[in-house]
Write a protein that holds these residues in place. Structure first.
Motif, mmCIF file in Angstrom:
data_model
loop_
_atom_site.group_PDB
_atom_site.id
_atom_site.type_symbol
_atom_site.label_atom_id
_atom_site.label_comp_id
_atom_site.label_asym_id
_atom_site.label_seq_id
_atom_site.Cartn_x
_atom_site.Cartn_y
_atom_site.Cartn_z
ATOM 1 N N LEU A 172 29.215 -18.845 10.033
ATOM 2 C CA LEU A 172 29.726 -18.037 11.158
ATOM 3 C C LEU A 172 31.080 -17.544 11.021
ATOM 4 C CD1 LEU A 172 27.640 -19.261 14.170
ATOM 5 C CD2 LEU A 172 27.295 -17.155 12.749
ATOM 6 N N SER A 173 31.912 -18.822 10.852
ATOM 7 C CA SER A 173 33.398 -18.744 10.811
ATOM 8 C C SER A 173 33.755 -17.215 9.963
ATOM 9 C CB SER A 173 34.191 -19.777 10.689
ATOM 10 O OG SER A 173 33.839 -20.697 11.305
ATOM 11 N N ALA A 174 33.199 -17.311 8.744
ATOM 12 C CA ALA A 174 33.900 -16.429 7.863
ATOM 13 C C ALA A 174 33.238 -15.093 8.230
ATOM 14 C CB ALA A 174 33.347 -16.945 6.387
ATOM 15 N N ILE A 175 31.910 -15.053 8.588
ATOM 16 C CA ILE A 175 31.512 -13.704 9.071
ATOM 17 C C ILE A 175 32.319 -13.236 10.217
ATOM 18 C CG2 ILE A 175 29.416 -12.798 10.401
ATOM 19 C CD1 ILE A 175 28.547 -12.597 7.639
ATOM 20 N N TYR A 176 32.450 -14.033 11.168
ATOM 21 C CA TYR A 176 33.396 -13.513 12.342
ATOM 22 C C TYR A 176 34.722 -13.062 11.806
ATOM 23 C CZ TYR A 176 29.829 -15.604 15.610
ATOM 24 O OH TYR A 176 29.065 -15.941 16.340
ATOM 25 N N GLY A 177 35.217 -13.669 10.829
ATOM 26 C CA GLY A 177 36.556 -13.383 10.554
ATOM 27 C C GLY A 177 36.513 -11.933 9.651
ATOM 28 N N MET A 178 35.329 -11.847 9.089
ATOM 29 C CA MET A 178 35.050 -10.600 8.154
ATOM 30 C C MET A 178 34.968 -9.448 9.082
ATOM 31 S SD MET A 178 32.189 -10.016 5.308
ATOM 32 C CE MET A 178 32.124 -8.573 4.472
ATOM 33 N N LEU A 179 34.118 -9.853 10.571
ATOM 34 C CA LEU A 179 33.886 -8.745 11.227
ATOM 35 C C LEU A 179 35.154 -8.477 12.120
ATOM 36 C CD1 LEU A 179 30.437 -9.747 12.538
ATOM 37 C CD2 LEU A 179 31.005 -7.740 11.454
ATOM 38 N N ALA A 180 36.016 -9.273 12.444
ATOM 39 C CA ALA A 180 37.228 -9.325 12.829
ATOM 40 C C ALA A 180 38.147 -8.176 12.299
ATOM 41 C CB ALA A 180 37.970 -10.449 13.414
ATOM 42 N N GLY A 181 38.138 -8.516 10.753
ATOM 43 C CA GLY A 181 38.949 -7.687 9.958
ATOM 44 C C GLY A 181 38.476 -6.312 9.824
ATOM 45 N N VAL A 182 37.218 -6.103 9.957
ATOM 46 C CA VAL A 182 36.556 -4.919 9.677
ATOM 47 C C VAL A 182 36.859 -3.975 11.102
ATOM 48 C CG1 VAL A 182 34.313 -3.488 9.690
ATOM 49 C CG2 VAL A 182 34.605 -5.439 8.368
ATOM 50 N N TYR A 183 36.701 -4.747 12.161
ATOM 51 C CA TYR A 183 36.824 -3.794 13.483
ATOM 52 C C TYR A 183 38.441 -3.603 13.544
ATOM 53 C CZ TYR A 183 32.493 -4.369 15.565
ATOM 54 O OH TYR A 183 31.075 -4.156 15.906
ATOM 55 N N HIS A 184 39.134 -4.408 13.197
ATOM 56 C CA HIS A 184 40.860 -4.337 13.335
ATOM 57 C C HIS A 184 41.352 -3.457 12.254
ATOM 58 C CE1 HIS A 184 44.537 -5.996 14.511
ATOM 59 N NE2 HIS A 184 44.909 -5.851 13.355
ATOM 60 N N TRP A 185 40.659 -3.567 10.859
ATOM 61 C CA TRP A 185 41.506 -2.524 9.942
ATOM 62 C C TRP A 185 40.696 -1.220 9.833
ATOM 63 C CZ3 TRP A 185 42.615 -7.735 9.019
ATOM 64 C CH2 TRP A 185 44.143 -8.206 9.198
ATOM 65 N N PHE A 186 39.671 -1.016 10.321
ATOM 66 C CA PHE A 186 38.588 0.165 10.244
ATOM 67 C C PHE A 186 39.686 1.344 10.564
ATOM 68 C CE2 PHE A 186 35.769 3.450 11.382
ATOM 69 C CZ PHE A 186 34.881 3.457 10.384
ATOM 70 N N PRO A 187 40.507 1.546 11.426
ATOM 71 C CA PRO A 187 41.252 2.590 11.535
ATOM 72 C C PRO A 187 42.140 2.989 10.497
ATOM 73 C CG PRO A 187 41.516 1.281 13.516
ATOM 74 C CD PRO A 187 40.814 0.347 12.647
ATOM 75 N N LYS A 188 42.630 1.857 9.698
ATOM 76 C CA LYS A 188 43.318 1.982 8.396
ATOM 77 C C LYS A 188 42.697 2.635 7.524
ATOM 78 C CE LYS A 188 46.792 3.024 7.921
ATOM 79 N NZ LYS A 188 47.825 3.414 8.803
ATOM 80 N N MET A 189 41.247 2.088 7.401
ATOM 81 C CA MET A 189 40.575 2.363 5.996
ATOM 82 C C MET A 189 39.953 3.751 6.073
ATOM 83 S SD MET A 189 38.072 -1.089 5.519
ATOM 84 C CE MET A 189 38.712 -2.659 4.990
ATOM 85 N N TYR A 190 39.511 4.157 7.312
ATOM 86 C CA TYR A 190 38.762 5.646 7.390
ATOM 87 C C TYR A 190 39.567 6.676 8.215
ATOM 88 C CZ TYR A 190 35.181 3.151 5.055
ATOM 89 O OH TYR A 190 34.316 2.527 4.063
ATOM 90 N N GLY A 191 40.779 6.217 9.048
ATOM 91 C CA GLY A 191 41.565 6.891 9.796
ATOM 92 C C GLY A 191 40.783 7.151 11.143
ATOM 93 N N ARG A 192 39.643 6.654 11.359
ATOM 94 C CA ARG A 192 39.102 6.721 12.739
ATOM 95 C C ARG A 192 38.720 5.525 13.435
ATOM 96 N NH1 ARG A 192 36.494 11.840 13.003
ATOM 97 N NH2 ARG A 192 36.536 12.928 11.359
ATOM 98 N N MET A 193 38.466 5.542 14.792
ATOM 99 C CA MET A 193 38.351 4.238 15.321
ATOM 100 C C MET A 193 36.818 3.849 15.611
ATOM 101 S SD MET A 193 41.417 3.654 16.590
ATOM 102 C CE MET A 193 41.387 2.389 17.932
ATOM 103 N N MET A 194 36.429 2.864 15.610
ATOM 104 C CA MET A 194 35.289 2.356 15.777
ATOM 105 C C MET A 194 35.003 2.443 17.284
ATOM 106 S SD MET A 194 34.251 -0.822 12.936
ATOM 107 C CE MET A 194 32.570 -0.629 13.163
ATOM 108 N N ASN A 195 33.436 2.634 17.569
ATOM 109 C CA ASN A 195 33.336 2.616 18.925
ATOM 110 C C ASN A 195 33.480 1.570 19.682
ATOM 111 O OD1 ASN A 195 31.485 2.480 21.519
ATOM 112 N ND2 ASN A 195 31.369 4.835 21.065
ATOM 113 N N LYS A 196 34.250 1.124 20.695
ATOM 114 C CA LYS A 196 34.787 0.214 21.389
ATOM 115 C C LYS A 196 33.344 -0.633 22.123
ATOM 116 C CE LYS A 196 36.407 0.784 25.277
ATOM 117 N NZ LYS A 196 37.445 1.303 26.267
ATOM 118 N N ASN A 197 32.611 0.225 22.806
ATOM 119 C CA ASN A 197 31.582 -0.217 23.655
ATOM 120 C C ASN A 197 30.705 -0.799 22.634
ATOM 121 O OD1 ASN A 197 32.958 -0.218 26.141
ATOM 122 N ND2 ASN A 197 32.417 2.210 26.218
ATOM 123 N N LEU A 198 30.185 -0.160 21.810
ATOM 124 C CA LEU A 198 29.056 -0.621 20.734
ATOM 125 C C LEU A 198 29.709 -2.037 20.322
ATOM 126 C CD1 LEU A 198 27.647 2.427 18.855
ATOM 127 C CD2 LEU A 198 26.812 0.833 20.881
ATOM 128 N N GLY A 199 31.149 -2.115 19.801
ATOM 129 C CA GLY A 199 31.928 -3.171 19.327
ATOM 130 C C GLY A 199 31.476 -4.455 20.413
#
Lengths: 362, 192, 583
Positions: C421-448
């Protein structure tokens, strides 16, 4: 039923998030604002949810402890097990205290310091005193745990076989066999190359004089209060002999000899009168009672090799295999019985000696 | 070409050398894993054949020659023939290894696996181990030979100079590493 | 600069790309795919555990010979195959390659101010070795005799002999091939990460100013480079034993009623070699998550991470200690009790740096101004699971207490919480945090948010009750419960319910991820108002990262809410004002 549940959940989930996205997109268009910017309102709501769910989790933990406390193993039925249990209880108390304190702080801080527009966080980069404190305090607590742990470990593992009854536990896919050392209390030699499944399943050296009075059994009987030394052997893969009620576990490794010595302190009969065991067996028997006759018959036959006449089920010590060993791993077990010296003497006298089975005694 | 570009180049060269060094640390861990087995288990590794002594001498000699290569290139002296010599010495080393293995098999009855035709006994793991570790070294040596050959080819085409000889440095470092590794393995199988 | 502007074709841009950002996305997508495969497998064996011997539509995802032809129930050895593949996929594919492959590739050059990795080519090779490993592993599921089934730890003799379990035939061979490719890929990646961090830091980016993410990835890469080769040597000898009849790990075996020829080997040797990798592997999984959590927590509390130096030192301490604790996986193998004492001692030492990290996280939250992005929620959840799972380690690491919970569900609960869980949570935190840098778009906040709360609740619902199963004496990897513990069925039903619900909720994330790649609202250059260098790059992806000169670094990464500053953040490339002290 479960598929309906899954299907329902899936449907609900899809509907929910399509709706949410639509609504939020529409709203953001109206307000001409970025929908995905985290607002003060979000901070407020999420902070409160964090507090509620966080504390909900802690309540869930307490509920589990209360509701399932009777399901965990009863106090140990062996001498060394009592020491393990007492260290376990100390550690568990410590863990629970630290768990509750740190979790409460975590969820509470999350809630308390949820973001407010215009407020500035407190620039607090380091504090050596504080950091030294929380290096040293855990270190001291841990030294306490380690020292008492090593004491128990030492007394548990360094048991000599003097004065112990010696029993060999032989494992193969997927069954156990026991070999009593007989009157001389010395096990005869064995060599895996002597294997013959029909006549010599334990590959014993029948020429060895110590082998003759050995006794092979398919359940283990122990004398209460008398030390016993289990010697483990495996014919194929790594198995692990796990007898939870005694706090005994040791791997059976092909080509390597391992052993575990302990002293049982409660007879099977005494265990059957233990209130916690009575409650556990009651729940199991209630569950079986609720089954139809056919279900019962199948269930009892598959799991216990018993029939409906044997109901209600009674408690027995069990040896379980605890190292992945193949398809029937979960069903590889053997009954242990702890009894008085007289009962044991009667039982062991009925068992045949290896010599009597295959060789004639000189 | 601006100065910053050359600087970036120098940094890249340094980085490439480091890649190799860390790769070699990795290889060391691989062999450490293999050798740890012997200490855990107190094995006695066979090492009867003399061919391995010859190969040790040859590989040491090849490393010496390569030292001259490194010295020459810094002074812009010719290197291609010397590199070729090291390559040939590498091939001779290979020959010695193969001779050594067949010597062990034919004259000392030490085989990798299977049953001993005379006694019917299974191969003891010490014998298998001898082959495992020497062949593992040889597998790494193949890459060394390829590297030497490419370096030789580039040297023929005058690709290197005293200012620019990264290829020679890389191949050399790896080759010396293989020498040291072999000497270690040789001592190891002889003195355990 | 010339080589940063050459023309890219579709193939060099999206497939055989040497751009670290594209390689990172390739790792991420493969990782997400494998995570879903692993998760569906866990759903299948959870269904089996709740309804032993009954059929389920889920099993139809697997080849038809995995089910009993009459009842449609999952076969016993295929249950073990599921468990084995679930472990292998999650440990290696998702949490090693998916996690550090993605974020080391993405963040190292961006956060240290480099144009790319030290060697783009080796970096590309690293991904394609990983990809080949993935193909082989997936293929092995479909061979008629089934994939490897001896547990992800593949202890011989079970993994060495096909007559002991069917999966140890071709399936196991493919497993070994696949893991070898995987190791080569990981090593190539790891070499690159270390060298890049050591050499290509931009001007002013001293090691003392490195963001904690990079420190964590650095230690992770070192652990990988030192421990994976040992697994390779361990696997090599297993290949010899399996395919050539040597006796490194095998002895005294009876196969099909006949004595086998193997003599003199010891499976314990295998366990030593395996866990010499296996334990550092745990930290290879955990450290990047810890690093990213530090970053996300600091950005979103708008506070500097508390005790930067202590955080770095504890990372190094954990990394070092991870090499001398492997024996705690082997307390019950009959090894010398003295050795057991040593390993118990070193194991409990790890609790000290871990405790420092937890307390520092808590202090960072204190008097912050927390912005609850989905990434921040996952980071908080990561701290929570790190506490919950870490504490039970005090029981498992203490040798005498391990006797009774070793290899039971207590262990399963422990490592799924603290490592999984810790690693998955860290990974998901990373994806949500750096997604804008990766794809130039925001992930949907409420679905998040929805995804987070669902995951958080379900995950604890799955793994916390497992402790009780373990304390009741239930061994792990059991196809069905041993009947003496029949009353435990209730707990199993609860776990399975949460597991299925949790699995369904992950599809919210998958939907959000792909929806946002194409339809998400456009991201600004620095949406989180963060200090690190990656947020100074343009929104559009360019080869070489910065259009002009590389940025110069003047301060550490954690100048949030610094007194005297106008804004509550000061990017690392802003020079110190006159009279401003560095920390």
């Amino acid at each position: 039923m479960i598929y309906l549940l899954i299907g329902g959940l899936l449907f609900l989930a899809i509907v929910t998030f399509v709706q949410i996205i639509r609504v939020s997109e529409l709203l953001s268009k109206i307000r001409n604002k970025d929908v995905n910017e985290v607002t003060e309102n979000d901070n407020n709501i999420q902070g409160k949810i964090l507090l509620v769910v966080g504390f909900g989790f802690l309540v869930f933990v307490i509920w589990q402890i209360v509701a399932w406390k009777h399901l965990i193993l009863p106090p140990a039925s062996s001498l060394h097990g009592v020491e393990i249990d007492s260290l376990m209880n100390t550690t568990m108390m410590l863990i629970l205290v630290v768990f509750f304190i740190t979790s409460i702080i975590l969820f509470f801080f999350g809630f308390k310091y949820r973001g407010i527009k215009g407020r500035k966080a407190f620039f607090y980069a380091h504090n050596n005193k504080l950091e030294i404190v929380w290096t040293i305090v855990p270190a001291i607590v841990l030294s306490g745990l380690i020292v008492s742990g090593l004491k128990v470990w030492d007394s548990t593992m360094n048991v000599t076989s003097e004065n112990s009854q010696i029993i060999e536990l032989h494992s193969r896919q997927f069954q156990w066999a026991a070999r009593y050392a007989g009157e001389d209390n010395i096990l005869g030699k064995h060599d895996f190359r002597l294997i013959d499944r029909a006549t010599n399943p334990l590959s014993l050296d029948k020429g060895d004089k110590y082998t003759i009075d050995d006794k092979i059994t398919n359940e283990v009987h122990l004398v209460v209060g008398k030390p016993v030394m289990l010697k483990f052997r495996s014919d194929d893969v790594i198995h692990s002999a796990y007898i939870p009620h005694f706090r005994v576990q040791m791997n059976c490794v092909p080509g390597v000899r391992t052993q575990f010595g302990f002293t049982p302190t409660k007879t099977t009969q005494e265990m059957r009168e233990d209130p916690q065991i009575i409650r556990q067996m009651q729940e199991l028997n209630d569950r079986i009672d609720a089954m139809s006759l056919i279900e019962k018959t199948v269930f009892l036959d598959e799991n216990f090799a018993k029939t409906v006449d044997d109901l209600p089920l009674k408690f027995d010590y069990q040896l379980l295999c605890n190292k992945i060993c193949g398809s029937a791993h979960y069903n590889m077990k053997m009954k242990f019985v702890v009894e008085t010296q007289e009962e044991f003497d009667t039982w062991i006298a009925q068992q045949k000696e290896v010599g009597g089975l295959v060789l004639t005694k000189k | 070409m601006s100065t910053s570009y050359t600087l970036e180049n120098i940094r890249k060269e340094k980085a490439t050398m480091q890649l190799l060094w860390i790769g070699m640390v990795s290889i060391c861990m691989f062999f450490a894993g293999l050798t740890s087995l012997v200490f855990v288990d107190n094995m006695e590794i066979p090492s009867e054949s003399d061919w391995f002594l010859y190969s040790t001498v040859i590989v040491l000699f090849s490393s010496l020659v390569y030292l001259i290569v490194s010295r020459n290139i810094k002074r812009d002296k010719p290197v291609s023939f010397l590199i070729f010599m090291v390559f040939i010495l590498g091939l001779i080393f290979t020959y010695c290894q193969f001779q050594g293995w067949s010597d062990m098999r034919n004259n000392y009855g030490i085989i990798f696996t299977g049953e001993n035709p005379e006694t019917g006994q299974a191969t003891p793991k010490e014998h298998s181990y001898f082959y495992a570790i020497t062949v593992a070294h040889f597998a790494h040596l193949i890459f060394g030979l390829i590297a030497l050959f490419i370096t030789f080819f580039n040297a023929l085409r005058n690709k290197y100079s005293s200012k620019k000889f990264l290829g020679i440095k890389l191949a050399g470092t790896y080759w010396h590493f293989l020498t040291i590794l072999w000497v270690y393995i040789y001592l190891f199988i002889n003195y355990t | 600069m010339s080589d940063h502007h050459h023309k890219e074709t579709f193939i060099t841009k999206y497939i055989f790309s040497q751009d670290h950002k594209m390689i990172a996305k390739q790792f991420l997508l493969t990782g997400i795919f494998m995570a879903l495969v692993g998760m569906l497998m866990s759903a299948m064996f959870r269904v089996q555990l709740a309804n032993p011997g009954e059929t389920s539509i889920l099993y139809n995802l697997m080849p038809s010979n995995w089910m009993d032809p009459d009842t449609g129930a999952l076969l016993q050895d295929k249950y073990l195959a599921l468990v084995t593949m679930h472990g292998t996929i999650l440990v290696f594919w998702v949490l090693t390659a998916g996690l550090s492959g993605t974020f080391a590739n993405f963040l190292i050059p961006l956060q240290i101010g480099a144009r790319d990795m030290a060697s783009g080519f080796i970096n590309m090779l690293s991904y394609w070795f990983f990809f080949a490993a993935t193909v082989v592993l997936i293929y092995s599921i479909y061979v008629p005799s089934g994939p490897a089934s001896a547990g992800w730890t593949i202890y011989p003799p079970l993994s060495a002999e096909a007559s002991y379990i069917e999966g140890s035939g071709l399936g196991m061979t493919l497993w070994l091939v696949s893991i070898t490719l995987f190791i080569v890929g990981s090593l190539l990646g790891g070499l690159n990460y270390i060298v890049t961090i050591l050499n290509l830091r931009t001007k002013g980016m001293s090691m003392k100013r490195l963001p904690l993410t990079i420190w964590a990835l650095f230690v992770t890469a070192i652990l990988g480079v030192l421990s994976f080769p040992v697994l390779l040597s361990c696997g090599l000898l297993l290949v010899f034993d399996r395919s050539f009849g040597t006796s490194f790990y095998l002895s005294d075996l009876i196969i099909g009623g006949e004595a086998a020829h193997h003599i003199g080997g010891s499976p314990i040797l295998f366990e030593h070699l395996f866990w010499f990798l296996g334990h550092p592997e745990v930290y290879i999984i955990l450290l990047p998550a810890l690093g990213m959590t530090s970053e996300v927590i600091s950005v979103n509390t708008r506070k500097p991470i508390f005790g930067y130096q202590a955080m770095v030192l504890s990372l190094l301490a954990i990394g070092f200690l991870s090499f001398i604790v492997w024996g705690h996986h082997m307390f019950m193998t009959g090894m010398n009790p003295f050795l057991g004492s040593v390993f118990a001692f070193t194991t409990l030492l790890i609790a000290i740096p871990s405790a420092i990290k937890v307390f520092n996280y808590l202090t960072t939250l204190w008097r912050g101004n927390i912005r609850f992005t989905p990434a921040m929620l996952f980071a908080i959840a990561m701290v929570s699971t790190f506490i919950t799972g870490g504490l039970t380690g005090l029981i498992l690491g203490n040798a005498p207490l391990d006797i009774n919970v070793h290899d039971t569900y207590f262990v399963v609960g422990h490592f799924h919480i603290v490592m999984g869980l810790s690693a998955i949570y860290g990974m998901l935190a990373g994806v949500y945090h750096w997604f804008p840098k990766m794809y130039g778009r925001m992930m949907n906040k409420n679905l998040g948010y929805l995804h987070f709360w669902g995951t958080f609740i379900c995950a604890y619902g799955v793994f916390f009750p497992m402790h009780f199963l373990g304390l009741a004496g239930l061994p792990r990897r059991y196809y069905a419960n041993p009947v003496d513990m029949g009353q435990i069925t209730d707990i199993n039903d609860i776990i399975t319910f949460f597991a299925l619900a949790g699995a369904v909720i992950q599809f919210i994330f998958v939907f959000n991820f792909f929806y946002s790649i194409f339809r998400g609202s456009p991201a600004s250059k620095n949406p989180w108002k963060a200090n690190t260098l990656e947020w100074t790059t343009p929104v559009e992806r360019i080869h070489g990262n910065w259009p002009g000169d590389l940025p110069e670094v003047h301060r550490w990464a954690y100048d949030y809410s610094k007194p005297g500053a106008e804004e509550d953040y000061i990017p690392q490339n802003v020079p110190l004002k006159e009279g401003e002290s560095e920390h």
